[in-house]
Design an enzyme around this catalytic site. Structure first.
Site, PDB file in Angstrom:
ATOM      1  N   ILE A 184       0.843  -1.199   0.000  1.00  0.00           N
ATOM      2  CA  ILE A 184       0.000   0.000   0.000  1.00  0.00           C
ATOM      3  C   ILE A 184       0.876   1.247   0.000  1.00  0.00           C
ATOM      4  CG2 ILE A 184      -1.718   1.337   1.278  1.00  0.00           C
ATOM      5  CD1 ILE A 184      -2.770  -1.261   2.436  1.00  0.00           C
ATOM      6  N   CYS A 185       0.555   2.162  -0.930  1.00  0.00           N
ATOM      7  CA  CYS A 185       1.227   3.462  -0.960  1.00  0.00           C
ATOM      8  C   CYS A 185       0.153   4.531  -1.195  1.00  0.00           C
ATOM      9  CB  CYS A 185       2.322   3.510  -2.023  1.00  0.00           C
ATOM     10  SG  CYS A 185       1.737   3.486  -3.717  1.00  0.00           S
ATOM     11  N   ALA A 186       0.577   5.743  -1.456  1.00  0.00           N
ATOM     12  CA  ALA A 186      -0.370   6.851  -1.591  1.00  0.00           C
ATOM     13  C   ALA A 186      -1.250   6.729  -2.838  1.00  0.00           C
ATOM     14  CB  ALA A 186       0.375   8.184  -1.603  1.00  0.00           C
TER      15      ALA A 186
END
Length: 131
Positions: free
Chosen positions: A13-15
C-alpha cells in the site's frame, strides 16, 4: 501459515498505487520465475479495504507512515500482519524482489530482520600511510 493454505498473499500500500505497483510486480515476476507460492497486489491507501481480508501481510510504503495507526487497526481486525518500512528499505525492496520476499518472510516468522546494521558488514580498512 497462509490464509488460503496455498500462497503467501502480500498487499503493498502506498499513496497512489505507483510505487506499490512496482514492488508488487517485482514480487510477482520473481515468484513466477522461481515457481514460488507468492501473490502480490498493489493498492492506493483508501482503495485497499476489499482486498485486505484475503491478505496475509501488508507492506506499508514509508510515505504512508501517517496512516500507520489507522491501518494497524484494520489489519489487526482482518488478522493481517502489517510491515512498515523506511524510505531506504522500501527503495531497496522495489529493486531487489528476492530481498523483499526474504524481508517479508523474516518479519512474518519473527526473525529479527530489523538488524540492518548487523547484516551490513563494513570491511576493515588498513589506514593508508600519508607522506
Amino acid at each position: 501459515m497462509t490464509k488460503d493454505k496455498k500462497n503467501l498473499n502480500i498487499m503493498v500500500i502506498c499513496a497512489g498505487g505507483g510505487t506499490s505497483g512496482i514492488l508488487a510486480n517485482a514480487l510477482n515476476k520473481m515468484a513466477k520465475e522461481k515457481d514460488l507460492p507468492v501473490e502480490a497486489a498493489a493498492a492506493a491507501y483508501g482503495a485497499h479495504g476489499d482486498l485486505l481480508p484475503d491478505m496475509d501481510v501488508v507492506v506499508l510504503a514509508p510515505q504512508m507512515d501517517a496512516m500507520r495507526d489507522s491501518l494497524k487497526l484494520e489489519t489487526d481486525k482482518a488478522n493481517v500482519k502489517m510491515i512498515t518500512t523506511t524510505g531506504k528499505q522500501y527503495i531497496d525492496l522495489t529493486r531487489h524482489a528476492d530481498k523483499a520476499l526474504e524481508f517479508i518472510v523474516q518479519k512474518l516468522t519473527g526473525k529479527s530482520a530489523n538488524d540492518e546494521k548487523s547484516e551490513t558488514h563494513t570491511p576493515t580498512q588498513t589506514p593508508t600511510p600519508t607522506a
